[in-house]
Design a protein around this motif. Structure first.
Motif, mmCIF file in Angstrom:
data_model
loop_
_atom_site.group_PDB
_atom_site.id
_atom_site.type_symbol
_atom_site.label_atom_id
_atom_site.label_comp_id
_atom_site.label_asym_id
_atom_site.label_seq_id
_atom_site.Cartn_x
_atom_site.Cartn_y
_atom_site.Cartn_z
ATOM 1 N N ALA A 80 0.848 -1.194 0.000
ATOM 2 C CA ALA A 80 0.000 0.000 0.000
ATOM 3 C C ALA A 80 0.884 1.243 0.000
ATOM 4 O O ALA A 80 0.642 2.207 -0.733
ATOM 5 C CB ALA A 80 -0.915 -0.007 1.213
ATOM 6 N N ALA A 81 1.962 1.198 0.811
ATOM 7 C CA ALA A 81 2.860 2.345 0.876
ATOM 8 C C ALA A 81 3.533 2.570 -0.474
ATOM 9 O O ALA A 81 3.690 3.705 -0.938
ATOM 10 C CB ALA A 81 3.909 2.117 1.966
ATOM 11 N N GLN A 82 3.928 1.436 -1.094
ATOM 12 C CA GLN A 82 4.596 1.570 -2.389
ATOM 13 C C GLN A 82 3.634 2.048 -3.469
ATOM 14 O O GLN A 82 4.020 2.764 -4.389
ATOM 15 C CB GLN A 82 5.175 0.214 -2.797
ATOM 16 C CG GLN A 82 6.460 -0.113 -2.064
ATOM 17 C CD GLN A 82 7.212 -1.217 -2.777
ATOM 18 O OE1 GLN A 82 7.207 -1.296 -4.001
ATOM 19 N NE2 GLN A 82 7.857 -2.060 -1.987
ATOM 20 N N ALA A 83 2.392 1.597 -3.362
ATOM 21 C CA ALA A 83 1.436 1.884 -4.426
ATOM 22 C C ALA A 83 0.865 3.299 -4.331
ATOM 23 O O ALA A 83 0.311 3.817 -5.292
ATOM 24 C CB ALA A 83 0.302 0.870 -4.377
ATOM 25 N N GLU A 84 1.019 3.883 -3.136
ATOM 26 C CA GLU A 84 0.401 5.187 -2.874
ATOM 27 C C GLU A 84 0.750 6.203 -3.968
ATOM 28 O O GLU A 84 -0.127 6.868 -4.532
ATOM 29 C CB GLU A 84 0.915 5.664 -1.521
ATOM 30 C CG GLU A 84 0.166 6.812 -0.927
ATOM 31 C CD GLU A 84 0.799 7.181 0.408
ATOM 32 O OE1 GLU A 84 0.497 6.502 1.396
ATOM 33 O OE2 GLU A 84 1.628 8.114 0.425
ATOM 34 N N TYR A 85 2.028 6.243 -4.280
ATOM 35 C CA TYR A 85 2.502 7.222 -5.253
ATOM 36 C C TYR A 85 1.854 6.988 -6.613
ATOM 37 O O TYR A 85 1.353 7.911 -7.248
ATOM 38 C CB TYR A 85 4.031 7.151 -5.355
ATOM 39 C CG TYR A 85 4.618 8.036 -6.411
ATOM 40 C CD1 TYR A 85 4.719 9.416 -6.200
ATOM 41 C CD2 TYR A 85 5.058 7.524 -7.625
ATOM 42 C CE1 TYR A 85 5.243 10.242 -7.176
ATOM 43 C CE2 TYR A 85 5.589 8.330 -8.593
ATOM 44 C CZ TYR A 85 5.682 9.697 -8.374
ATOM 45 O OH TYR A 85 6.204 10.507 -9.344
ATOM 46 N N PHE A 86 1.854 5.704 -7.021
ATOM 47 C CA PHE A 86 1.285 5.387 -8.332
ATOM 48 C C PHE A 86 -0.194 5.733 -8.374
ATOM 49 O O PHE A 86 -0.700 6.187 -9.388
ATOM 50 C CB PHE A 86 1.478 3.902 -8.667
ATOM 51 C CG PHE A 86 2.921 3.483 -8.680
ATOM 52 C CD1 PHE A 86 3.849 4.204 -9.424
ATOM 53 C CD2 PHE A 86 3.361 2.398 -7.947
ATOM 54 C CE1 PHE A 86 5.185 3.826 -9.444
ATOM 55 C CE2 PHE A 86 4.685 2.019 -7.962
ATOM 56 C CZ PHE A 86 5.611 2.735 -8.706
ATOM 57 N N PHE A 114 -6.172 -3.770 -6.048
ATOM 58 C CA PHE A 114 -6.351 -2.357 -5.683
ATOM 59 C C PHE A 114 -7.753 -1.948 -6.082
ATOM 60 O O PHE A 114 -8.174 -2.186 -7.216
ATOM 61 C CB PHE A 114 -5.337 -1.482 -6.436
ATOM 62 C CG PHE A 114 -3.973 -1.548 -5.840
ATOM 63 C CD1 PHE A 114 -3.702 -0.909 -4.630
ATOM 64 C CD2 PHE A 114 -2.938 -2.238 -6.465
ATOM 65 C CE1 PHE A 114 -2.440 -0.966 -4.081
ATOM 66 C CE2 PHE A 114 -1.688 -2.307 -5.910
ATOM 67 C CZ PHE A 114 -1.437 -1.672 -4.712
ATOM 68 N N GLN A 115 -8.453 -1.366 -5.167
ATOM 69 C CA GLN A 115 -9.767 -0.845 -5.537
ATOM 70 C C GLN A 115 -9.906 0.573 -4.988
ATOM 71 O O GLN A 115 -9.309 0.899 -3.955
ATOM 72 C CB GLN A 115 -10.887 -1.771 -5.044
ATOM 73 C CG GLN A 115 -10.902 -2.024 -3.551
ATOM 74 C CD GLN A 115 -11.763 -3.224 -3.190
ATOM 75 O OE1 GLN A 115 -11.666 -4.281 -3.815
ATOM 76 N NE2 GLN A 115 -12.616 -3.051 -2.196
ATOM 77 N N ASP A 116 -10.637 1.369 -5.724
ATOM 78 C CA ASP A 116 -10.742 2.762 -5.280
ATOM 79 C C ASP A 116 -11.833 2.886 -4.226
ATOM 80 O O ASP A 116 -12.427 1.905 -3.795
ATOM 81 C CB ASP A 116 -10.930 3.706 -6.476
ATOM 82 C CG ASP A 116 -12.295 3.516 -7.118
ATOM 83 O OD1 ASP A 116 -13.133 2.795 -6.544
ATOM 84 O OD2 ASP A 116 -12.501 4.081 -8.213
ATOM 85 N N GLN A 117 -12.053 4.135 -3.854
ATOM 86 C CA GLN A 117 -12.984 4.412 -2.765
ATOM 87 C C GLN A 117 -14.379 3.865 -3.055
ATOM 88 O O GLN A 117 -15.100 3.462 -2.146
ATOM 89 C CB GLN A 117 -13.076 5.928 -2.586
ATOM 90 C CG GLN A 117 -12.929 6.358 -1.173
ATOM 91 C CD GLN A 117 -12.911 7.872 -1.079
ATOM 92 O OE1 GLN A 117 -12.601 8.566 -2.049
ATOM 93 N NE2 GLN A 117 -13.228 8.375 0.078
ATOM 94 N N GLN A 118 -14.732 3.831 -4.353
ATOM 95 C CA GLN A 118 -16.073 3.372 -4.721
ATOM 96 C C GLN A 118 -16.121 1.854 -4.867
ATOM 97 O O GLN A 118 -17.173 1.299 -5.181
ATOM 98 C CB GLN A 118 -16.505 4.020 -6.053
ATOM 99 C CG GLN A 118 -16.958 5.465 -5.938
ATOM 100 C CD GLN A 118 -15.776 6.417 -5.737
ATOM 101 O OE1 GLN A 118 -14.712 6.212 -6.321
ATOM 102 N NE2 GLN A 118 -15.965 7.439 -4.915
ATOM 103 N N VAL A 162 -6.047 -3.121 3.456
ATOM 104 C CA VAL A 162 -5.370 -1.953 4.016
ATOM 105 C C VAL A 162 -5.832 -0.716 3.245
ATOM 106 O O VAL A 162 -5.716 -0.670 2.022
ATOM 107 C CB VAL A 162 -3.840 -2.118 3.891
ATOM 108 C CG1 VAL A 162 -3.139 -0.826 4.270
ATOM 109 C CG2 VAL A 162 -3.362 -3.244 4.775
ATOM 110 N N PRO A 163 -6.371 0.272 3.954
ATOM 111 C CA PRO A 163 -6.769 1.497 3.268
ATOM 112 C C PRO A 163 -5.529 2.296 2.851
ATOM 113 O O PRO A 163 -4.522 2.298 3.566
ATOM 114 C CB PRO A 163 -7.578 2.254 4.314
ATOM 115 C CG PRO A 163 -7.158 1.687 5.621
ATOM 116 C CD PRO A 163 -6.682 0.296 5.390
ATOM 117 N N MET A 169 -7.592 7.055 -1.080
ATOM 118 C CA MET A 169 -7.088 6.583 -2.364
ATOM 119 C C MET A 169 -7.485 5.135 -2.601
ATOM 120 O O MET A 169 -6.889 4.441 -3.412
ATOM 121 C CB MET A 169 -5.558 6.706 -2.398
ATOM 122 C CG MET A 169 -5.041 8.130 -2.413
ATOM 123 S SD MET A 169 -5.823 9.172 -3.642
ATOM 124 C CE MET A 169 -5.270 8.430 -5.151
ATOM 125 N N GLY A 170 -8.469 4.657 -1.850
ATOM 126 C CA GLY A 170 -8.935 3.287 -2.043
ATOM 127 C C GLY A 170 -8.278 2.323 -1.077
ATOM 128 O O GLY A 170 -7.727 2.732 -0.048
#
Lengths: 492, 316
Positions: A80-86, A114-118, A162-163, A169-170
């Motif tokens: 999640a930490a790594q993906a945050e930027y992308f 990975f899924q977004d907020q929706q 993990v949010p 950001m999902g």
């Protein structure tokens, strides 16, 4: 108790359980030693094996659960930490690369989503479509970090959600399969089972060895016992070890040796007894012969001579000749009567019957001294005013008589001392001489005289011993139990 | 007699061995049946039942009001620090506002040019020195600590012996974004005026794509020097005083116009005025002022187009 229904009383009555347990226990106890030992060792080995396997399985499983949950969560956080930027720069290509690389490098990761907020799926690690069962429910609200276990076909998936940036950001979902970890546990179980099996094989081997060690001497003992039972006393069992069985075998060997010795003694005694019996019978015959001879040679001859003398008297012409002849006859008759008296005395000393043991002995010894010129000192104690039973009297008389005859025959003694003492419960006799003596052990066998004395003492529950050494004289000691009784009447 | 007892025993023993073997076998089998009972009472997941997912809808295709922010600081920092402003904006507009970030200034410029976004915070360099400028309309300019201008700082680690840019020969230099004024264009311009070629002068140059990352790169020794936005530098230094201790400014540029807020040139004039009014009045309500102060901005002011002409000419 009275208010209890009858059926409720003693609910165990008639229950076959204790009986069955009893039968089982009996059956269990009657199995062979090998089965017992093997059962015990295998039982222990299996128990240890199963318990340790259960324990290991329990710990490994618990650990596994914890580890897999933690693993999926830590992977999810890291990714999640790594993906945050992308996600922030909406770089879906890099996101895909990240997923692909992560999944490639961690084989136990089943998927990353990975899924977004929706709840729309932005990227996932599946190829060829997306599993329907993993589609997020519609209208996903704010998501908290959590880990759940989900059952899949043939595996359990530990999914951590993990949010990303507080869910704005999902979310990232990471599924970790327990397949690999479980195969590790299985491998552990297999190795434990193999170990247990090995231990069991060793247990069988060792129990077989132990059984052999235990049963071999026992079987030898059994064989030896059977041999002894069938009369073979020449049996000893070899056992080189000083354990309990060794002690048992040693005791058995001692017992066998004693049995053998007792058997030998018995046989010897039997032999002596039969010899003695023969001797007695022969003696009797001899005695009869002697009496017959005596009667024939002496009394018969005397009677013939009486007849001749009577014939002569019949033919006597003068009263003087008749008187003379009668005088002659009287003298000869008196002589013959004396001889006949002597014969009867020898056959049975009437003095014993008439006057008792003490007087009979004194009489016999007086005659013996005169006849054989040996110094004999006789001491009799405790016989005043009372007499033992007749069979005791005759036995003691004969023992002393035999002892004296033995001394006369073998000892070349000059002095004999005899002590006879009636103590409260027994009569003890000692015959001691200063003759040449003999080696008791060597010469006791085959000496019927000695055996006769011992036999007489033993028949009356008494004891009999001889002490002698060459040139040291001989001491005969015997003791015969006899309670003191009032003096018997002579007529009785 | 003896043999008969023995053979009977043997027979019985053999029967018992058979019994024992069966018991052992059963026990062994039981030992193998312990299966775990993990998982919960829910239908098991079938990974084989698949469905084709339509590609995710791009935020750009949504009907939201899309605000692009060129990463002066890292995307996360941007997202966090712009959140109150965007929330305020959402309230004013009555529409959902979506933050759009991209790795490079160029991508942001592209989105503005393509009219894919409604509003963008872009870098001075990306506006001033770019032909894209004609596709954009200046909306407002932030005023920070009373100024609408800022500088480029060339920084080195405190321990570094370098006193001038020239001293960084053969070192590693951190640029931010290729279109960044303070982080790339100005340092490169400075080297040119000194007659130096960055490709030869430095051992290596790196693009960090945000000013705060460049500061960290210098302070942690990843880079020996870097060009950064004076606003970001001061902001970072107030937030983390250690950063100021670890770094040293060896050169300050002339003043540049602040990174502006732009809208696509195609924006409806009414909408443009509406937006401009919102921004210009943001500092007048409490929530707006709070959102601005989170960004370190005093207020937004009407832009002066001339500030972005002839960028590197010294200004009074």
């Amino acid at each position: 108790m009275s208010n209890h229904p009858r059926g409720m009383e003693r609910p165990w009555s008639g229950s076959p359980a204790p009986q069955i347990i009893g039968i089982l226990w009996k059956r269990l106890n009657s199995v062979s030693l090998w089965v017992k030992i093997m059962g015990m060792t295998i039982g222990v080995a299996m128990l240890v094996g199963i318990l340790s396997a259960l324990q290991a399985y329990h710990y490994a499983s618990a650990n596994l659960r914890e580890q897999l949950g933690e693993k999926s969560l830590s992977i999810a956080r890291e990714q999640a930490a790594q993906a945050e930027y992308f996600l922030l720069v909406h770089d879906l290509f890099s996101l895909h690369e990240l997923l692909k690389n992560t999944k490639k490098n961690r084989p136990d990761i089943r998927y990353l989503i990975f899924q977004d907020q929706q709840g729309e799926i932005l990227a996932h690690s599946f190829e060829n479509g997306f599993p329907v069962d993993l589609l997020p429910p519609a209208g996903v609200g704010p998501v908290e970090e959590r880990t759940i276990a989900m059952q899949a076909k043939g595996e359990i998936i530990w999914e951590s959600i993990v949010p990303i940036m507080g869910g704005s950001m999902g979310t990232l979902r990471v599924g970790v399969s327990d397949r690999e970890a479980r195969s590790l546990v299985r491998a552990l179980m297999n190795s434990l089972a193999l170990g247990t099996l090995l231990v069991i094989v060793l247990a069988i081997a060792s129990s077989a060895l132990l059984t052999r060690l235990l049963t071999k001497p026992i079987n030898r003992l059994l064989t030896a016992t059977c041999a002894i039972r069938s009369g073979n006393y020449n049996t000893t069992v070899a056992h080189p070890f000083h354990d309990e069985i060794g002690n048992l075998i040693e005791a058995f060997n001692v017992m066998a040796a004693q049995l053998k010795r007792a058997e030998e003694v018995n046989r010897e005694k039997e032999l002596l007894r039969s010899d003695f019996l023969k001797q007695i019978i022969a003696g009797q015959e001899e005695e009869r012969k002697r009496i017959a001879r005596e009667l024939h040679d002496q009394t018969g001859q005397a009677l013939v001579s009486f007849m001749v003398m009577l014939k002569m008297l019949e033919n006597a012409s003068t009263p003087a000749e008749l008187g003379n002849g009668l005088q002659q006859l009287k003298i000869v008759l008196a002589e013959e009567m004396e001889k006949l008296h002597q014969l009867t005395i020898e056959l049975r000393p009437s003095v014993l019957d008439d006057m008792g043991l003490a007087a009979a002995l004194a009489h016999y010894i007086k005659e013996f001294k005169e006849k054989h010129d040996i110094d004999i000192e006789l001491t009799i104690l405790g016989f005043e005013e009372k007499r033992p039973a007749p069979h005791v009297e005759i036995s003691i008389y004969r023992i002393i008589q035999e002892a004296l005859i033995n001394v006369l025959r073998h000892a070349a003694a000059k002095k004999i001392r005899i002590i006879l003492e009636w103590r409260s419960t027994d009569i003890r006799g000692v015959v001691e001489d200063d003759g040449r003596g003999f080696e008791v052990v060597k010469e006791k066998k085959g000496r019927l005289g000695l055996y006769g004395m011992e036999e007489r003492a033993r028949l009356l529950d008494g004891s009999f011993r001889i002490h002698s050494e060459p040139d040291e004289g001989t001491l005969v000691i015997f003791s015969i139990p006899q309670q003191e009784t009032p003096h018997r009447d002579r007529e009785a | 007699m003896r043999t008969s007892i023995f053979s009977e025993r043997k027979l019985r023993a053999e029967q018992e061995h058979g019994l024992l073997a069966i018991v052992l076998l059963l026990l062994l089998l039981c030992a193998g049946c312990g299966q775990d009972k993990d998982g919960q009472a829910r239908p098991p997941i079938d990974f084989d039942r698949r469905v084709e997912l339509s590609p995710p809808v791009s935020p750009l295709d949504r009907d939201d009001f899309k605000v692009a922010v060129a990463a002066i600081i890292s995307p996360r920092g941007t997202a966090e620090s712009y959140a109150p402003l965007l929330t305020r904006l959402e309230k004013e507009l009555g529409r959902k506002v979506t933050l759009v970030q991209r790795r490079t200034y160029q991508e942001i410029n592209r989105m503005v040019i393509d009219n894919q976004i409604d509003l963008a915070f872009i870098c001075t360099g990306a506006y001033a020195a770019s032909p894209d400028r004609r596709h954009m309309t200046l909306l407002v300019v932030p005023q920070i600590q009373g100024k609408t201008t800022y500088q480029s700082f060339i920084i080195v680690a405190t321990a570094s012996p370098a006193l001038r840019l020239q001293d960084l020969s053969g070192k590693v230099f951190a640029f931010t974004d290729p279109l960044s004024n303070t982080g790339h264009l100005y340092p490169r311009f400075l080297l040119q005026t000194l007659g130096l070629n960055p490709e030869i002068f430095f051992k290596r140059t790196i693009f960090t794509y945000s000013h705060d990352r460049s500061i960290h790169a210098v302070s942690s020794g990843v880079a020996d020097g870097g060009g950064v936005d004076s606003l970001v530098y001061h902001y970072a230094a107030t937030k983390d005083p250690a950063l100021k201790e670890k770094t040293r400014i060896i050169h300050s540029s002339p003043e540049f116009g602040m990174p502006p807020v732009v809208v696509p040139v195609a924006t409806d004039p009414g909408q443009l005025e509406f937006l401009r009014t919102i921004f210009l009045e943001l500092h007048q309500n409490r929530e707006g002022a709070k959102a601005l102060s989170d960004l370190g901005i005093d207020k937004f002011v009407f832009p002066d187009e001339a500030m972005y002409d002839n960028l590197y000419r010294p200004r009074p």
